[in-house]
Design an enzyme around this catalytic site. Structure first.
Site, PDB file in Angstrom:
ATOM      1  N   ASN A 126     -46.728  19.309  -9.047  1.00  0.00           N
ATOM      2  CA  ASN A 126     -45.622  19.378  -8.627  1.00  0.00           C
ATOM      3  C   ASN A 126     -44.659  18.406  -9.530  1.00  0.00           C
ATOM      4  O   ASN A 126     -43.327  18.737  -9.342  1.00  0.00           O
ATOM      5  CB  ASN A 126     -45.498  18.791  -7.014  1.00  0.00           C
ATOM      6  CG  ASN A 126     -45.984  19.311  -6.068  1.00  0.00           C
ATOM      7  OD1 ASN A 126     -46.236  20.508  -6.245  1.00  0.00           O
ATOM      8  ND2 ASN A 126     -46.371  18.982  -4.810  1.00  0.00           N
ATOM      9  N   CYS A 146     -39.245  35.187   2.250  1.00  0.00           N
ATOM     10  CA  CYS A 146     -38.067  34.217   2.262  1.00  0.00           C
ATOM     11  C   CYS A 146     -36.840  34.887   3.143  1.00  0.00           C
ATOM     12  O   CYS A 146     -36.367  35.627   2.570  1.00  0.00           O
ATOM     13  CB  CYS A 146     -37.686  33.964   1.074  1.00  0.00           C
ATOM     14  SG  CYS A 146     -37.248  32.234   1.095  1.00  0.00           S
ATOM     15  N   ARG A 149     -35.285  29.530   5.570  1.00  0.00           N
ATOM     16  CA  ARG A 149     -36.253  28.773   4.599  1.00  0.00           C
ATOM     17  C   ARG A 149     -35.165  28.056   3.587  1.00  0.00           C
ATOM     18  O   ARG A 149     -33.833  28.272   3.727  1.00  0.00           O
ATOM     19  CB  ARG A 149     -36.896  29.732   3.651  1.00  0.00           C
ATOM     20  CG  ARG A 149     -37.706  30.769   4.316  1.00  0.00           C
ATOM     21  CD  ARG A 149     -39.095  30.025   4.381  1.00  0.00           C
ATOM     22  NE  ARG A 149     -39.632  28.979   3.489  1.00  0.00           N
ATOM     23  CZ  ARG A 149     -40.652  28.376   3.704  1.00  0.00           C
ATOM     24  NH1 ARG A 149     -41.390  28.490   4.615  1.00  0.00           N
ATOM     25  NH2 ARG A 149     -41.132  27.322   2.888  1.00  0.00           N
ATOM     26  N   PRO A 150     -35.581  26.917   2.970  1.00  0.00           N
ATOM     27  CA  PRO A 150     -34.797  26.154   2.201  1.00  0.00           C
ATOM     28  C   PRO A 150     -34.127  26.680   0.822  1.00  0.00           C
ATOM     29  O   PRO A 150     -33.358  26.080   0.144  1.00  0.00           O
ATOM     30  CB  PRO A 150     -35.701  25.144   1.852  1.00  0.00           C
ATOM     31  CG  PRO A 150     -36.883  24.980   2.412  1.00  0.00           C
ATOM     32  CD  PRO A 150     -37.109  26.360   2.946  1.00  0.00           C
ATOM     33  N   ASP A 171     -47.910  16.255   2.360  1.00  0.00           N
ATOM     34  CA  ASP A 171     -49.139  16.966   1.671  1.00  0.00           C
ATOM     35  C   ASP A 171     -50.454  16.198   1.887  1.00  0.00           C
ATOM     36  O   ASP A 171     -51.552  16.682   1.467  1.00  0.00           O
ATOM     37  CB  ASP A 171     -48.717  17.219   0.324  1.00  0.00           C
ATOM     38  CG  ASP A 171     -47.896  18.106  -0.049  1.00  0.00           C
ATOM     39  OD1 ASP A 171     -47.523  19.046   0.792  1.00  0.00           O
ATOM     40  OD2 ASP A 171     -47.388  18.309  -1.144  1.00  0.00           O
ATOM     41  N   ASP A 182     -31.547  28.646   0.731  1.00  0.00           N
ATOM     42  CA  ASP A 182     -30.121  28.552   0.915  1.00  0.00           C
ATOM     43  C   ASP A 182     -29.683  27.151   0.311  1.00  0.00           C
ATOM     44  O   ASP A 182     -28.396  27.336  -0.075  1.00  0.00           O
ATOM     45  CB  ASP A 182     -29.855  28.871   2.345  1.00  0.00           C
ATOM     46  CG  ASP A 182     -30.099  27.695   3.219  1.00  0.00           C
ATOM     47  OD1 ASP A 182     -31.372  27.256   3.151  1.00  0.00           O
ATOM     48  OD2 ASP A 182     -29.603  27.344   4.232  1.00  0.00           O
ATOM     49  N   LEU A 183     -30.394  26.296   0.322  1.00  0.00           N
ATOM     50  CA  LEU A 183     -30.064  25.036  -0.284  1.00  0.00           C
ATOM     51  C   LEU A 183     -30.010  24.990  -1.881  1.00  0.00           C
ATOM     52  O   LEU A 183     -28.883  24.524  -2.308  1.00  0.00           O
ATOM     53  CB  LEU A 183     -31.091  23.775   0.019  1.00  0.00           C
ATOM     54  CG  LEU A 183     -31.198  23.437   1.618  1.00  0.00           C
ATOM     55  CD1 LEU A 183     -32.207  22.339   1.768  1.00  0.00           C
ATOM     56  CD2 LEU A 183     -29.910  22.922   2.155  1.00  0.00           C
ATOM     57  N   ARG A 207     -43.767  30.340  -4.579  1.00  0.00           N
ATOM     58  CA  ARG A 207     -42.712  30.066  -4.003  1.00  0.00           C
ATOM     59  C   ARG A 207     -41.705  28.951  -5.018  1.00  0.00           C
ATOM     60  O   ARG A 207     -40.369  29.264  -5.032  1.00  0.00           O
ATOM     61  CB  ARG A 207     -42.780  29.273  -2.636  1.00  0.00           C
ATOM     62  CG  ARG A 207     -41.482  29.337  -2.134  1.00  0.00           C
ATOM     63  CD  ARG A 207     -41.740  28.673  -0.696  1.00  0.00           C
ATOM     64  NE  ARG A 207     -42.437  29.933   0.253  1.00  0.00           N
ATOM     65  CZ  ARG A 207     -42.019  30.628   0.912  1.00  0.00           C
ATOM     66  NH1 ARG A 207     -40.624  30.928   0.449  1.00  0.00           N
ATOM     67  NH2 ARG A 207     -42.686  31.548   1.390  1.00  0.00           N
TER      68      ARG A 207
END
EC number: 2.5.1.7
Length: 422
Positions: free
Chosen positions: A23, A117, A122-123, A308, A125-126, A93
C-alpha cells in the site's frame, strides 16, 4: 487455479522477514509518472497488485527494468499516451492512483473507472471532487473518467468529507505540479502517505503538516519532478498478520524488518489479550500467553485499529476465552470471512457491522473459500490451529498482497502446500 492445503496444530517457531508495503508501493509507483528522470524503487513486494501496476505504467509508455526481484528502475520521461484502459484498471482498484499524476503532468487523461464502481456509492467520487477543486473538468464517458485542465492545475483547498487514503494520495500527487498552494483538509494520516510525501519532497515539492490531518503543498512550477530513488517501508499489515500467526498458534515468533510504531494499535491489543512482546528498534518477538482473554475492537483510520487486520483478529478471537466483539466502521461487506470461519467451527454471530465471537473453540479442518485479500489470511490463521487438514480455495486474493506467504509460514515449521485445483 491454486489452493492451499494446510495441516493444522503443527508447532511453529522461528523468525520471519517482512516485505515492503504494497500500500506504500502502489502510490509511489504511480508517482513515478510525475518524474522526468529515472527512479529506482527498492523493497517492492512480488505480489500481483504490484505487477499489475507495473504493467499499467509500461502500457502508458514508461520504461521498466527489474534489477532484482524486488528492485525496479522506472523511466517515465517519454510517455506516449495518457489512457489507462479498462483491461488493466479492472484488475486492481488502486489503478485510480494514476489519475492525479497523469492529469497534473499532461493536463489531460482518460482513466477507466475501476471495475464494479458506482459513482456516489464508492469513494471514487472523492478523487474526482479533489481534481475538480484543482480546476480540472471531469466527464464520465462510456466507463472512463475524462479529466482535463488545459491551463494546468491550480492550488486550492481540498476538503475530504470522508477520510480517504487513496483520495489523499491522488490529491497530493496532483497538487505537486499545481500552481500555488494546495491545502488538503481531513487528510488520511497513514504511514504510507507519509512515505509518499517524502518521495514527492525528494523531487522538490514543499509539503507541510506531514503525518497530520492537514497537508499544505506548494507545487513545483515545472512540467515534471526530479524524483529520487526510494526504499519501500515494511508492510505493517503483513507484520500484524505474522504476529497473529504467533498469537493464534500460541508460539514464540520473531517478526523482523518492521517499524514498531506503525503497529502500535495491533501490539497494544495483543498485550491486552495476554501476550508478552519484546519490541526492539526493527523487530518484535511474541511469546506464548498463559491465558488469552476475549477483546473488543472498533476499526478506525490510522493511528486507530486497521480495518485490514480485522479479519485476522476475528480468527484469533476463536481461541480467546470469553466473548469478543469486533465493530467494522470503515467498510461495508467486510465480514464475508465470518461464514467461512464458521465452516471450521467458529462460533460467530453478525448484526449489521458488529461481529460477536465466542471462544475458546476447537476448530476442525474443512474446505473454505477466500473472499478477499485479508479474509484469505484469516482462513489460513484458523486452519493453522484447526484439527486435521484444511483447504483454502480462491487464493488468488492472497497473492494480491502477501509475498510468498506459504514459504514464510513453512519456514516456521508449518505444513502448507500450494496445489492446483482439479
Amino acid at each position: 487455479m491454486d489452493f492451499l492445503e494446510i495441516v493444522g496444530q503443527v508447532p511453529l517457531k522461528g523468525g520471519v522477514e517482512i516485505s515492503g508495503a504494497k500500500n506504500s508501493a502502489l502510490p509511489i509507483l504511480a508517482a513515478t509518472l510525475l518524474s522526468q528522470q529515472e527512479v529506482k524503487i527498492k523493497s517492492l513486494p512480488q505480489v500481483v497488485d504490484i505487477k499489475a501496476m507495473a504493467l499499467l505504467l509500461q502500457n502508458l509508455g514508461a520504461s521498466l527494468e527489474w534489477l532484482d526481484p524486488n528492485t525496479l528502475q522506472i523511466s517515465a520521461k517519454s510517455l506516449h499516451h495518457t489512457e489507462a484502459t479498462y483491461d488493466l484498471v479492472r484488475k486492481m482498484r488502486a489503478s485510480i492512483l494514476v489519475l492525479g499524476p497523469l492529469l497534473a503532468r499532461f493536463k489531460e487523461c482518460l482513466v477507466s473507472l475501476p471495475g464494479g464502481c458506482a459513482i456516489g456509492a464508492r469513494p471514487v467520487d472523492l478523487h474526482l471532487k479533489a481534481m475538480q477543486q484543482l480546476g480540472a473538468e471531469i466527464k464520465i464517458e462510456q466507463g472512463y473518467i475524462h479529466a482535463k485542465a488545459p491551463k494546468g492545475l491550480k492550488g486550492n483547498d481540498i476538503l475530504f468529507d470522508k477520510i480517504s487514503v487513496t483520495g489523499t494520495e491522488n490529491a497530493l500527487m496532483a497538487a505537486s505540479l499545481a500552481k500555488g498552494i494546495t491545502r488538503i483538509i481531513n487528510a488520511a494520516k497513514e504511514p504510507e502517505i507519509t512515505q509518499l510525501c517524502a518521495f514527492l519532497q525528494s523531487g522538490g515539492v514543499e509539503i507541510e503538516g506531514v503525518g497530520s490531518s492537514e497537508l499544505k503543498i506548494r507545487g513545483v512550477e515545472n512540467d515534471a519532478l526530479n524524483l529520487k530513488d526510494i526504499q519501500i517501508i515494511p508492510d505493517r499489515i503483513e507484520a500484524g498478520t505474522y504476529l497473529c500467526v504467533g498469537a493464534i498458534t500460541n508460539s514464540q515468533l520473531k517478526i523482523n524488518r518492521i517499524i514498531p510504531n506503525h503497529l502500535q494499535a495491533i501490539t497494544d491489543k495483543l498485550i491486552e489479550i495476554g501476550f508478552s512482546l519484546d519490541i526492539q528498534e526493527n523487530s518484535i518477538e511474541i511469546y506464548p500467553a498463559q491465558k488469552r482473554q476475549a477483546f473488543e475492537i472498533t476499526t478506525k483510520e490510522y493511528p486507530g485499529f486497521p480495518t485490514d487486520m480485522q479479519a485476522q483478529f476475528m480468527a484469533l478471537a476463536t481461541q480467546c476465552l470469553g466473548t469478543s466483539v469486533i465493530e467494522e466502521t470503515l467498510f461495508e461487506n467486510r465480514f464475508m470471512h465470518a461464514s467461512e470461519l464458521q465452516r471450521l467451527g467458529a462460533n460467530i454471530s453478525l448484526k449489521t457491522n458488529i461481529a460477536t465471537i465466542s471462544g475458546s473453540t476447537e476448530l476442525t479442518g474443512s474446505d473454505v473459500m477466500a473472499t478477499d485479500l485479508r479474509a484469505s489470511s484469516a482462513l489460513i490463521l484458523a486452519a493453522l490451529v484447526a484439527k486435521g487438514v484444511s483447504r483454502v480455495h480462491r487464493i488468488y486474493h492472497l497473492d494480491r498482497g502477501y509475498e510468498r506467504l506459504e514459504d514464510k509460514i513453512n519456514a516456521l515449521g508449518a505444513k502448507v502446500a500450494r496445489l492446483k485445483e482439479k
